[in-house]
Motif scaffolding. Structure first.
Motif, PDB file in Angstrom:
ATOM      1  N   GLU A 194      -5.778   2.489  -7.146  1.00 50.83           N
ATOM      2  CA  GLU A 194      -4.847   2.629  -6.031  1.00 50.83           C
ATOM      3  C   GLU A 194      -5.236   1.752  -4.840  1.00 50.83           C
ATOM      4  OE1 GLU A 194      -4.203   6.682  -4.951  1.00 50.83           O
ATOM      5  OE2 GLU A 194      -3.410   7.241  -6.919  1.00 50.83           O
ATOM      6  N   ALA A 195      -6.530   1.613  -4.581  1.00 49.52           N
ATOM      7  CA  ALA A 195      -6.977   0.830  -3.423  1.00 49.52           C
ATOM      8  C   ALA A 195      -6.638  -0.652  -3.558  1.00 49.52           C
ATOM      9  CB  ALA A 195      -8.475   1.001  -3.218  1.00 49.52           C
ATOM     10  N   LEU A 196      -6.487  -1.131  -4.805  1.00 49.51           N
ATOM     11  CA  LEU A 196      -6.203  -2.543  -5.039  1.00 49.51           C
ATOM     12  C   LEU A 196      -4.709  -2.837  -5.195  1.00 49.51           C
ATOM     13  CD1 LEU A 196      -8.948  -3.889  -7.511  1.00 49.51           C
ATOM     14  CD2 LEU A 196      -8.512  -4.638  -5.161  1.00 49.51           C
ATOM     15  N   ARG A 197      -3.897  -1.826  -5.337  1.00 44.67           N
ATOM     16  CA  ARG A 197      -2.489  -2.062  -5.656  1.00 44.67           C
ATOM     17  C   ARG A 197      -1.725  -2.840  -4.594  1.00 44.67           C
ATOM     18  NH1 ARG A 197      -1.045   3.757  -8.592  1.00 44.67           N
ATOM     19  NH2 ARG A 197      -2.637   3.524 -10.236  1.00 44.67           N
ATOM     20  N   PRO A 198      -2.017  -2.683  -3.297  1.00 48.36           N
ATOM     21  CA  PRO A 198      -1.277  -3.494  -2.313  1.00 48.36           C
ATOM     22  C   PRO A 198      -1.424  -4.997  -2.514  1.00 48.36           C
ATOM     23  CG  PRO A 198      -2.323  -1.645  -1.218  1.00 48.36           C
ATOM     24  CD  PRO A 198      -2.843  -1.653  -2.630  1.00 48.36           C
ATOM     25  N   VAL A 199      -2.484  -5.433  -3.214  1.00 46.07           N
ATOM     26  CA  VAL A 199      -2.659  -6.870  -3.433  1.00 46.07           C
ATOM     27  C   VAL A 199      -1.543  -7.437  -4.301  1.00 46.07           C
ATOM     28  CG1 VAL A 199      -4.050  -6.866  -5.553  1.00 46.07           C
ATOM     29  CG2 VAL A 199      -4.501  -8.566  -3.804  1.00 46.07           C
ATOM     30  N   LEU A 200      -0.807  -6.555  -4.997  1.00 43.23           N
ATOM     31  CA  LEU A 200       0.333  -7.013  -5.788  1.00 43.23           C
ATOM     32  C   LEU A 200       1.418  -7.633  -4.910  1.00 43.23           C
ATOM     33  CD1 LEU A 200       0.691  -4.102  -8.370  1.00 43.23           C
ATOM     34  CD2 LEU A 200       0.008  -6.447  -8.856  1.00 43.23           C
ATOM     35  N   GLY A 201       1.373  -7.347  -3.615  1.00 41.30           N
ATOM     36  CA  GLY A 201       2.335  -7.963  -2.709  1.00 41.30           C
ATOM     37  C   GLY A 201       2.247  -9.473  -2.694  1.00 41.30           C
ATOM     38  N   ILE A 202       1.086 -10.011  -3.043  1.00 42.76           N
ATOM     39  CA  ILE A 202       0.919 -11.467  -3.105  1.00 42.76           C
ATOM     40  C   ILE A 202       1.843 -12.067  -4.152  1.00 42.76           C
ATOM     41  CG2 ILE A 202      -0.742 -13.334  -3.572  1.00 42.76           C
ATOM     42  CD1 ILE A 202      -2.941 -11.478  -2.571  1.00 42.76           C
ATOM     43  N   GLN A 203       2.254 -11.268  -5.139  1.00 46.48           N
ATOM     44  CA  GLN A 203       3.083 -11.764  -6.229  1.00 46.48           C
ATOM     45  C   GLN A 203       4.401 -12.368  -5.739  1.00 46.48           C
ATOM     46  OE1 GLN A 203       1.758 -11.571  -9.331  1.00 46.48           O
ATOM     47  NE2 GLN A 203       3.475 -12.690 -10.218  1.00 46.48           N
ATOM     48  N   LEU A 204       4.874 -11.912  -4.595  1.00 53.25           N
ATOM     49  CA  LEU A 204       6.129 -12.441  -4.053  1.00 53.25           C
ATOM     50  C   LEU A 204       5.974 -13.853  -3.510  1.00 53.25           C
ATOM     51  CD1 LEU A 204       9.043 -12.193  -2.982  1.00 53.25           C
ATOM     52  CD2 LEU A 204       8.134 -10.909  -1.028  1.00 53.25           C
ATOM     53  N   LEU A 243       8.308  -1.216  -7.742  1.00 56.26           N
ATOM     54  CA  LEU A 243       6.927  -0.758  -7.900  1.00 56.26           C
ATOM     55  C   LEU A 243       6.363  -0.093  -6.641  1.00 56.26           C
ATOM     56  CD1 LEU A 243       5.378  -3.839  -9.765  1.00 56.26           C
ATOM     57  CD2 LEU A 243       5.899  -1.591 -10.745  1.00 56.26           C
ATOM     58  N   LEU A 244       7.095  -0.165  -5.534  1.00 56.99           N
ATOM     59  CA  LEU A 244       6.541   0.291  -4.260  1.00 56.99           C
ATOM     60  C   LEU A 244       6.062   1.743  -4.280  1.00 56.99           C
ATOM     61  CD1 LEU A 244       5.886  -0.729  -1.460  1.00 56.99           C
ATOM     62  CD2 LEU A 244       8.148   0.010  -0.703  1.00 56.99           C
ATOM     63  N   PRO A 245       6.802   2.690  -4.873  1.00 58.05           N
ATOM     64  CA  PRO A 245       6.271   4.061  -4.902  1.00 58.05           C
ATOM     65  C   PRO A 245       4.933   4.162  -5.636  1.00 58.05           C
ATOM     66  CG  PRO A 245       8.611   4.040  -5.428  1.00 58.05           C
ATOM     67  CD  PRO A 245       8.165   2.617  -5.430  1.00 58.05           C
ATOM     68  N   TRP A 246       4.728   3.341  -6.659  1.00 56.15           N
ATOM     69  CA  TRP A 246       3.466   3.331  -7.407  1.00 56.15           C
ATOM     70  C   TRP A 246       2.367   2.647  -6.601  1.00 56.15           C
ATOM     71  CZ3 TRP A 246       0.913  -0.948  -9.831  1.00 56.15           C
ATOM     72  CH2 TRP A 246      -0.107  -0.586 -10.708  1.00 56.15           C
ATOM     73  N   ILE A 247       2.734   1.587  -5.872  1.00 57.82           N
ATOM     74  CA  ILE A 247       1.744   0.855  -5.075  1.00 57.82           C
ATOM     75  C   ILE A 247       1.275   1.681  -3.882  1.00 57.82           C
ATOM     76  CG2 ILE A 247       1.421  -1.165  -3.589  1.00 57.82           C
ATOM     77  CD1 ILE A 247       3.384  -2.672  -5.419  1.00 57.82           C
ATOM     78  N   ALA A 248       2.223   2.348  -3.210  1.00 61.83           N
ATOM     79  CA  ALA A 248       1.941   2.986  -1.921  1.00 61.83           C
ATOM     80  C   ALA A 248       1.500   4.441  -2.072  1.00 61.83           C
ATOM     81  CB  ALA A 248       3.173   2.900  -1.029  1.00 61.83           C
ATOM     82  N   ARG A 249       0.598   4.699  -3.013  1.00 61.04           N
ATOM     83  CA  ARG A 249       0.089   6.055  -3.199  1.00 61.04           C
ATOM     84  C   ARG A 249      -1.126   6.355  -2.320  1.00 61.04           C
ATOM     85  NH1 ARG A 249       0.566   7.026  -9.787  1.00 61.04           N
ATOM     86  NH2 ARG A 249       2.856   7.042  -9.859  1.00 61.04           N
ATOM     87  N   GLN A 250      -1.575   5.380  -1.556  1.00 54.04           N
ATOM     88  CA  GLN A 250      -2.696   5.600  -0.659  1.00 54.04           C
ATOM     89  C   GLN A 250      -2.205   5.480   0.780  1.00 54.04           C
ATOM     90  OE1 GLN A 250      -5.603   2.536  -0.312  1.00 54.04           O
ATOM     91  NE2 GLN A 250      -4.207   0.917  -0.913  1.00 54.04           N
ATOM     92  N   PRO A 251      -2.944   6.043   1.737  1.00 51.69           N
ATOM     93  CA  PRO A 251      -2.549   5.885   3.147  1.00 51.69           C
ATOM     94  C   PRO A 251      -2.556   4.418   3.551  1.00 51.69           C
ATOM     95  CG  PRO A 251      -4.214   7.595   2.891  1.00 51.69           C
ATOM     96  CD  PRO A 251      -4.126   6.892   1.579  1.00 51.69           C
ATOM     97  N   PHE A 252      -1.939   4.122   4.686  1.00 54.67           N
ATOM     98  CA  PHE A 252      -1.852   2.748   5.154  1.00 54.67           C
ATOM     99  C   PHE A 252      -3.241   2.166   5.396  1.00 54.67           C
ATOM    100  CE2 PHE A 252      -1.976  -0.317   8.613  1.00 54.67           C
ATOM    101  CZ  PHE A 252      -1.134  -1.293   8.111  1.00 54.67           C
ATOM    102  N   THR A 253      -3.415   0.936   4.932  1.00 58.91           N
ATOM    103  CA  THR A 253      -4.595   0.130   5.237  1.00 58.91           C
ATOM    104  C   THR A 253      -4.106  -1.296   5.499  1.00 58.91           C
ATOM    105  OG1 THR A 253      -5.062  -0.642   2.978  1.00 58.91           O
ATOM    106  CG2 THR A 253      -5.987   1.504   3.614  1.00 58.91           C
ATOM    107  N   PRO A 254      -4.926  -2.135   6.149  1.00 60.68           N
ATOM    108  CA  PRO A 254      -4.501  -3.528   6.379  1.00 60.68           C
ATOM    109  C   PRO A 254      -4.255  -4.319   5.104  1.00 60.68           C
ATOM    110  CG  PRO A 254      -6.259  -2.931   7.895  1.00 60.68           C
ATOM    111  CD  PRO A 254      -6.150  -1.804   6.915  1.00 60.68           C
ATOM    112  N   SER A 255      -4.642  -3.791   3.949  1.00 61.31           N
ATOM    113  CA  SER A 255      -4.394  -4.511   2.699  1.00 61.31           C
ATOM    114  C   SER A 255      -2.903  -4.685   2.426  1.00 61.31           C
ATOM    115  CB  SER A 255      -5.064  -3.790   1.521  1.00 61.31           C
ATOM    116  OG  SER A 255      -4.559  -2.469   1.388  1.00 61.31           O
ATOM    117  N   TYR A 256      -2.044  -3.869   3.047  1.00 65.92           N
ATOM    118  CA  TYR A 256      -0.607  -4.023   2.849  1.00 65.92           C
ATOM    119  C   TYR A 256      -0.066  -5.310   3.473  1.00 65.92           C
ATOM    120  CZ  TYR A 256      -0.124   0.626   0.845  1.00 65.92           C
ATOM    121  OH  TYR A 256      -0.208   1.710   0.010  1.00 65.92           O
ATOM    122  N   TRP A 257      -0.864  -5.980   4.299  1.00 64.22           N
ATOM    123  CA  TRP A 257      -0.446  -7.284   4.819  1.00 64.22           C
ATOM    124  C   TRP A 257      -0.343  -8.319   3.705  1.00 64.22           C
ATOM    125  CZ3 TRP A 257       1.159  -8.860   9.658  1.00 64.22           C
ATOM    126  CH2 TRP A 257       1.100  -7.901  10.661  1.00 64.22           C
ATOM    127  N   ALA A 258      -0.840  -8.007   2.518  1.00 60.29           N
ATOM    128  CA  ALA A 258      -0.693  -8.921   1.381  1.00 60.29           C
ATOM    129  C   ALA A 258       0.771  -9.215   1.081  1.00 60.29           C
ATOM    130  CB  ALA A 258      -1.372  -8.329   0.143  1.00 60.29           C
TER     131      ALA A 258
END
Length: 321
Positions: A194-204, A243-258
């Motif tokens: 879960e902690a790494l899932r926001p990095v999938l935002g780079i895919q865009l 995929l956002l509901p699956w990605i965002a299962r953790q509280p907000f962290t700066p990793s979402y800037w990906a």
């Protein structure tokens, strides 16, 4: 009692990248839709201030916490985010160009050289093998794809289109090679933690950032390939939304800037197509994507500022044994 905080992670340069990319989107939007120039100026100078602050904090990390900085550079995943430093600096050089060409040129030369050295070192390490499949993430795009695409756009902005074409080619074919590797990992290995899932935002980012580079090099023609890149970017945006509901299962962290580089580059590409004369659905995609980019990045900025005011922006320091 205030907890001790660790030095800034290099991945936080994603904040500068997102802010600078949004400033770039505003600089395209102002002449296209006759929006207030003051907003573009505030977005540009605000993002430059963020970039400078992060540079200062990262330099402090190397001076006072050298062991942590070196450990980060040797980590198989975290080291890819070091590419954000020259990448953000190239975006900063383009932001500075209308105001101070000499300063902008100096930043461009240093950051392009750094991106080439760092990209070859990081990507070359991948070619040496030995990486566990579960460690393959979209962060792999940054050294060989993200840096090269932005270097291509910046080279064109500074009047060196042939150099830009070379960087675009390096980024394009690296993207095609790495994409299959990342999809293979996603399909055949265990799900990302879960902690790494926001990095999938780079895919865009690759199709739309590459599209902006391509539009900078083809004299702004809204041709088939530019439309193809936008189409794939829109598909990736819809995929990430699914995929956002699956990605965002953790509280907000700066990793979402990906997410933000691609979120800002998508409307930038669409707006450049409209400015070049493209008609049809892109004429409504551009404003919708531009508004969405401002809302998304504005929300992330608000959440990040809240963490900063609470003293929780930096990760807690690991107790020494």
């Amino acid at each position: 009692m205030t907890s001790v905080r660790a030095p800034i992670p290099v991945s936080y340069f994603g904040i500068a990248v997102g802010a600078l990319a949004l400033g770039g989107a505003w600089r395209v939007a102002v002449p296209l839709w006759h929006l207030p120039q003051d907003i573009a100026d505030v977005a540009t100078w605000g993002s430059l201030a963020v970039w400078l602050a992060l540079l200062a904090l990262y330099a402090h990390k190397w001076l006072r916490h050298g062991d942590a900085a070196r450990a980060e550079m040797n980590h198989p995943v975290q080291s890819s985010f070091a590419s954000l430093v020259p990448l953000a600096s190239m975006l900063a050089a383009m932001a500075l160009l209308p105001y101070a060409r000499g300063v902008a040129m100096a930043v461009f030369v240093v950051s392009v050289a750094a991106s080439l050295v760092l990209g070859l070192w990081l990507y070359g390490r991948t070619w040496q093998g030995g990486l566990a499949p579960e460690l393959v993430t979209p962060a792999f795009y940054l050294p060989a794809v993200g840096q090269n695409f932005v270097a291509g756009t910046a080279a064109a902005a500074f009047g060196w289109p042939q150099l830009g074409m070379w960087f675009f080619g390096a980024g394009l074919f690296s993207w095609l090679a790495i994409e299959s590797l990342i999809l293979g990992r996603a399909a055949t290995q265990a799900p990302l933690p879960e902690a790494l899932r926001p990095v999938l935002g780079i895919q865009l980012a690759p199709p739309v950032v590459g599209g902006v580079t391509y539009m900078s090099l083809n004299h702004g023609a809204p041709d088939l390939f530019a439309q193809v890149l936008l189409g794939y970017g829109l598909f990736q945006a819809l995929l990430l939304l699914r995929l956002l509901p699956w990605i965002a299962r953790q509280p907000f962290t700066p990793s979402y800037w990906a997410f933000t580089f691609g979120v800002a580059a998508l409307p930038t590409l669409a707006m450049r197509l409209v400015a070049a004369g493209a008609t049809g659905p892109v004429e409504w995609v551009a404003p919708v994507a531009f508004v969405a980019a401002n809302v998304i990045i504005g929300f992330l900025a608000f959440k990040t500022l809240a963490l900063l005011l609470q003293g929780r922006l930096l990760p807690a320091a690991t107790p020494s044994r």
